[in-house]
Design a protein around this motif. Structure first.
Motif, PDB file in Angstrom:
ATOM      1  N   GLY A 333       0.832  -1.201   0.000  1.00 44.77           N
ATOM      2  CA  GLY A 333       0.000   0.000   0.000  1.00 44.77           C
ATOM      3  C   GLY A 333       0.869   1.254   0.000  1.00 44.77           C
ATOM      4  N   ALA A 334       1.946   1.205   0.793  1.00 44.92           N
ATOM      5  CA  ALA A 334       2.830   2.367   0.881  1.00 44.92           C
ATOM      6  C   ALA A 334       3.490   2.678  -0.459  1.00 44.92           C
ATOM      7  CB  ALA A 334       3.891   2.130   1.954  1.00 44.92           C
ATOM      8  N   MET A 335       3.681   1.641  -1.278  1.00 42.09           N
ATOM      9  CA  MET A 335       4.303   1.839  -2.605  1.00 42.09           C
ATOM     10  C   MET A 335       3.475   2.779  -3.471  1.00 42.09           C
ATOM     11  SD  MET A 335       6.962  -0.167  -2.519  1.00 42.09           S
ATOM     12  CE  MET A 335       7.479  -1.433  -1.373  1.00 42.09           C
ATOM     13  N   GLY A 336       2.194   2.876  -3.151  1.00 37.95           N
ATOM     14  CA  GLY A 336       1.315   3.758  -3.904  1.00 37.95           C
ATOM     15  C   GLY A 336       1.815   5.198  -3.905  1.00 37.95           C
ATOM     16  N   ARG A 337       2.655   5.538  -2.925  1.00 41.93           N
ATOM     17  CA  ARG A 337       3.216   6.888  -2.877  1.00 41.93           C
ATOM     18  C   ARG A 337       4.190   7.145  -4.011  1.00 41.93           C
ATOM     19  NH1 ARG A 337       3.497   9.772   1.700  1.00 41.93           N
ATOM     20  NH2 ARG A 337       5.642  10.391   1.273  1.00 41.93           N
ATOM     21  N   LEU A 338       4.800   6.071  -4.534  1.00 44.26           N
ATOM     22  CA  LEU A 338       5.877   6.236  -5.505  1.00 44.26           C
ATOM     23  C   LEU A 338       5.370   6.476  -6.918  1.00 44.26           C
ATOM     24  CD1 LEU A 338       8.423   3.469  -4.412  1.00 44.26           C
ATOM     25  CD2 LEU A 338       8.469   5.918  -3.917  1.00 44.26           C
ATOM     26  N   ALA A 339       4.350   5.737  -7.320  1.00 46.26           N
ATOM     27  CA  ALA A 339       3.872   5.844  -8.699  1.00 46.26           C
ATOM     28  C   ALA A 339       2.483   5.223  -8.780  1.00 46.26           C
ATOM     29  CB  ALA A 339       4.837   5.128  -9.647  1.00 46.26           C
ATOM     30  N   SER A 340       1.865   5.379  -9.950  1.00 46.04           N
ATOM     31  CA  SER A 340       0.466   4.958 -10.095  1.00 46.04           C
ATOM     32  C   SER A 340       0.314   3.452 -10.212  1.00 46.04           C
ATOM     33  CB  SER A 340      -0.133   5.624 -11.330  1.00 46.04           C
ATOM     34  OG  SER A 340       0.630   5.266 -12.477  1.00 46.04           O
TER      35      SER A 340
END
Lengths: 499, 381
Positions: A333-340
């Motif tokens: 979920g946190a990866m959502g901060r990096l890209a779409s």
């Protein structure tokens, strides 16, 4: 089996509406958008219709209607899958999340019978007061359903010690794609004859729908201790993982997060207090009887320190323990901060190969100029390299997909598997021929043919259609007009592997 | 016998419609299962390690390797395959998987299906099929490994097996508890054990006949095995000792217990909900029929009845003894499985009709063995 025309589709929608109620049938493209992907947003397929039975009999009636009409369908739970397995390419989705009754609970015999739409976390909350738990714990446990777990043979961090879904399911009632209802396995105990329950688990929606599932429950351990060991090199953490496994101690969980993952998690709302300058952390959980856990804890701590851990922290209480786990469970979920977009792989390697495979993954990421985050079930050797990227950038997309293909191929070469818990779905279809021979794939097709002779359940998933000898022969005998792989109902994508 | 040789043999049999009896070290042949075959395909000579990296705790081995040899190979690295099917360690891993045979350790380590990671087999057309893999977690493709486990060689000839291993426990001790003639307290004892945090490696309750054959007198007896690190064993032993008077015995007790099968006339396994055994244990154990050795594994929910008189041709007696046990059932006996493991050959067709006769099982058999040449009849017709 022919594709319903738009007008036929509306007739089918009407008839489905008569079974489940009109508001539980979706047919407008705008309403169906939410069903056009699972938790891997890189794959999108628009369903023609979606139907949501609210009762067991409605589910059976829906399947029977589709059988009468010869229409293909895709079963779907909560849509948290990570293989594109629940996508319906212009066909019908049967969503099972409304079938969510906990049908019975037998505390003394430690088993429960549930409907397929019951969410893992809800079952666990329901049985916790009795000192019991349902062991398989996918990271999406707050949303994913037991029916989906069965379809994927789902795992999770604690499967290292407790085993995966197939080790915890005793029996189920299944409606086959033909509409026939059968019992597989035994709710009461052991039985003779073929293990059809074992064959059904992990069949990714290709063998039918489970209407109820009887699972084993596990006694809650007396003591749970969680350690966080941090390292200044990925290699050290990998070697410590192998050393813990080789020591013979079976931790309840042994999870690995590398530097990029740590920093993404720590920058998010799921910050768990991982040291931001570390290149790797191991999250290790031991459980069981207090006396034994204390002894093992000291051994594990010693292995970590001797292996170069900078610091080994033992969670003092449940609050700290849950915080450490939250960072791990919400990492995707946190990866959502990096890209779409996010692409995740699920390969498994022999546990002695961790160190060299992680070095290979690093080299591949440099070669293609992509950022690979590694957060995975190290104790099982079950890798989850993931890359956040923008699917709108064709150059980046191509590099990402090439890097992932090379990573998976390196895992295959190390003697591993292409998927440990996420399933083949659409995403890994192209790799099946890299690990299985033609005769092995054909044997899988034959088993599918027994459960679903018309190939209407989740068509085009798991086994490449061209691997199915008999079906190809039958299809060409009928002529191209009826060759099923030629219809748009088949969701089989081009093979991604260049091997 | 290589995989290719097995494939060639099956192909030839398919062409000539010659049914095959599939055999490892031939231990199961004495189970009397009715195979209508003219030729035997033996995997006895196809043994040995294919790959074993101790650090991975996995072992890939040819199907004809016996369990004793696997114990020796893994023991050198302080590891083991915790699979102890009834019978002897002379049985092969291929046969153990094919028959899904388990023993006392299933209490804590699970059934063969739980320890199996992958296998290679030759189907009835003589094609070589691989299922699963060599790593501890794997969901690639449909699960043919589980399908073949317990299929008694009727879907394919298993030629190679990959299993999960465990480190040998640092401490591994076995104790007996004499339950006395009174037996009123047996159910209470079992309930107390179930409610305690004690998690033994194995726990079996034996009736007087079974205890006698192991040299424990003729009272009903409980056998319990604790394993793990020293504190884990000590704490469990301490807890258990508060519930009952224990006496330590040799580990070889388990081998002797498992080998009670060898001269049996019939072996019948009854499986149902564990609590039903708790309720019925006292009355089952009070039955003093000296020729029927009974053991109950309450955690696994399994009872085995071994008629020890090799000359006894009257297994219905044992069957009746088992089925007439006072189980509280849902309606008309629902939920109790009676599984025949060994019967005199002529009795099989009478008491055990086909166990794979449902339409799905029949269709699978037809797909995997279209000429019906693999162990025909062994699961009934």
């Amino acid at each position: 089996m022919t594709l319903p025309s738009r007008s036929n589709a509306s007739t089918v929608a009407d008839r489905l509406g008569e079974i489940v109620g009109d508001r539980h049938v979706l047919s407008r493209p705008s309403e169906l958008l939410v069903y056009n992907s699972d938790a891997l947003p890189g794959y999108r397929k628009q369903p023609r219709l979606a139907v949501f039975p609210g009762k067991r009999d409605e589910a059976i009636a829906v399947v029977r209607l589709l059988a009468e009409e010869g229409l293909p369908f895709v079963p779907r739970g909560a849509g948290t899958g990570l293989s594109g397995g629940a996508l319906a390419d212009d066909i019908i989705v049967i969503g099972l999340h409304r079938l969510k009754e906990i049908i019975s609970l037998d505390i003394e015999n430690r088993r429960a019978t549930v409907e397929p739409g019951v969410v893992n976390l809800r079952l666990n909350k329901h049985i916790a007061p009795h000192g019991l738990l349902y062991a398989p714990d996918p990271s999406s446990e707050a949303a994913c359903t037991i029916g989906g777990n069965v379809a994927e043979n789902a795992g999770g961090p604690h499967c290292l010690k407790y085993g995966v879904t197939l080790n915890h399911v005793l029996a189920m009632t299944v409606v086959l794609p033909s509409g026939e209802v059968v019992e597989l396995g035994s709710k009461f105990g052991e039985h003779d004859g073929y293990d059809l329950r074992g064959a059904f688990i992990g069949s990714e929606g290709c063998f039918g729908l489970a209407l109820d599932i009887t699972v084993k429950l596990t006694q809650r351990p007396q003591t749970v201790r969680t350690l966080l060991a941090d390292f200044m090199s990925v290699d050290q953490a990998a070697r410590v993982t192998s050393a813990i496994i080789a020591s013979g101690i079976v931790p309840a969980a042994l999870e690995f997060m590398d530097g990029p993952t740590i920093r993404v998690v720590e920058a998010s709302i799921y910050a768990a207090g991982y040291p931001k300058d570390a290149e790797a952390v191991l999250l290790i959980e031991l459980d069981g009887l207090e006396a034994g856990v204390s002894t093992d804890l000291e051994v594990v701590r010693q292995v970590c320190i001797e292996g170069g851990a900078r610091n080994v922290r033992v969670a003092r209480d449940d609050v700290e323990r849950m915080k450490l786990w939250q960072g791990r469970k919400k990492a995707f979920g946190a990866m959502g901060r990096l890209a779409s977009h996010l692409i995740v792989q699920d390969a498994v390697i022999p546990r002695t190969r961790l160190s060299d495979i992680l070095a290979t993954i690093h080299a591949i990421s440099e070669k293609y100029g992509v950022l690979v985050c590694n957060v995975f079930h190290a104790g099982d050797g079950n890798l989850h390299p993931n890359i956040a990227y923008s699917a709108d950038d064709p150059d980046e997309s191509e590099r990402v997909h090439k890097a992932m293909t090379e990573i998976v191929n390196a895992c295959i070469d190390a003697g591993g598997s292409i998927t440990g818990e996420h399933g083949v779905g659409l995403d890994k279809l192209g790799y099946m021929e890299s690990i299985f021979s033609d005769t092995s794939l054909n044997a899988m097709c034959e088993l599918r043919g027994v459960f679903d002779p018309d190939r209407r359940a989740n068509p085009g998933k798991v086994v490449p259609i061209h691997s199915c000898k008999e079906w190809n022969a039958a299809a060409s005998a009928r002529g191209p007009a009826r060759a099923r792989e030629a219809t748009p109902l088949s969701a089989e994508p081009a093979r991604p592997s260049a091997r | 016998m290589s995989t290719e040789a097995a494939a060639t043999a099956v192909k030839a049999s398919g062409a000539s419609h010659t049914p095959l009896r599939i055999s490892g070290r031939a231990n199961w042949l004495s189970a009397g299962r009715p195979v209508k075959a003219e030729k035997t395909l033996s995997l006895r000579d196809d043994s040995g390690v294919v790959s074993y990296v101790p650090g991975d705790l996995t072992l890939t081995i040819r199907a004809g390797t016996n369990l004793a040899e696997i114990g020796r190979i893994t023991g050198e690295h302080d590891q083991w395959l915790p699979l102890d099917p009834f019978g002897s360690d002379d049985g092969t891993i291929g046969a153990t998987i094919a028959t899904a045979s388990a023993g006392p350790l299933a209490t804590s380590f699970g059934l063969p299906r739980d320890l199996l990671l992958g296998l290679e087999f030759v189907n009835g057309r003589g094609e070589i099929v691989r299922a699963g893999g060599k790593v501890v977690k794997n969901v690639a493709g449909f699960d043919l490994s589980r399908l073949l486990t317990g299929s008694w060689g009727t879907l394919g000839v298993i030629t190679e097996v990959t299993v999960r291993l465990y480190a040998r426990p640092k401490v591994d001790r076995t104790f007996v508890v004499s339950l006395g003639r009174g037996l009123k307290s047996t159910t209470e004892l079992l309930r107390a054990v179930a409610a305690s945090p004690v998690a033994p490696f194995a726990l079996e309750i034996l009736n007087g006949a079974a205890a006698f054959s192991l040299g424990f007198g003729d009272n009903p007896t409980l056998l319990v095995r604790f394993g793990g690190n020293a504190p884990v064993v000590d704490i469990q032993l301490k807890a258990f000792s508060q519930l009952a008077r224990t006496e330590e015995v040799e580990q070889s007790t388990w081998a002797a217990f498992r080998e009670m099968d060898s001269d049996a006339g019939s072996v019948i396994r009854i499986s149902t909900l564990p609590t039903r055994f708790l309720g019925a244990a006292s009355s089952i154990l009070a039955d003093t029929e000296p020729r029927i050795a009974i053991s109950i594994n309450p955690r696994r929910g399994v009872m085995r009845l071994v008629t020890r008189d090799g000359g006894n041709r009257d297994p219905e007696r044992a069957v009746d003894a088992g089925i007439s046990l006072d189980f509280p059932t849902d309606g008309d006996g629902a939920g109790t499985s009676v599984i025949f493991e060994k019967l005199p050959a002529e009795v099989w067709p009478v008491v055990s009709p086909s166990v794979a006769s449902d339409p799905l099982s029949r269709a699978i058999k037809k797909a995997y063995d279209p000429h019906n040449i693999l162990n025909p009849g062994i699961l009934g017709d």
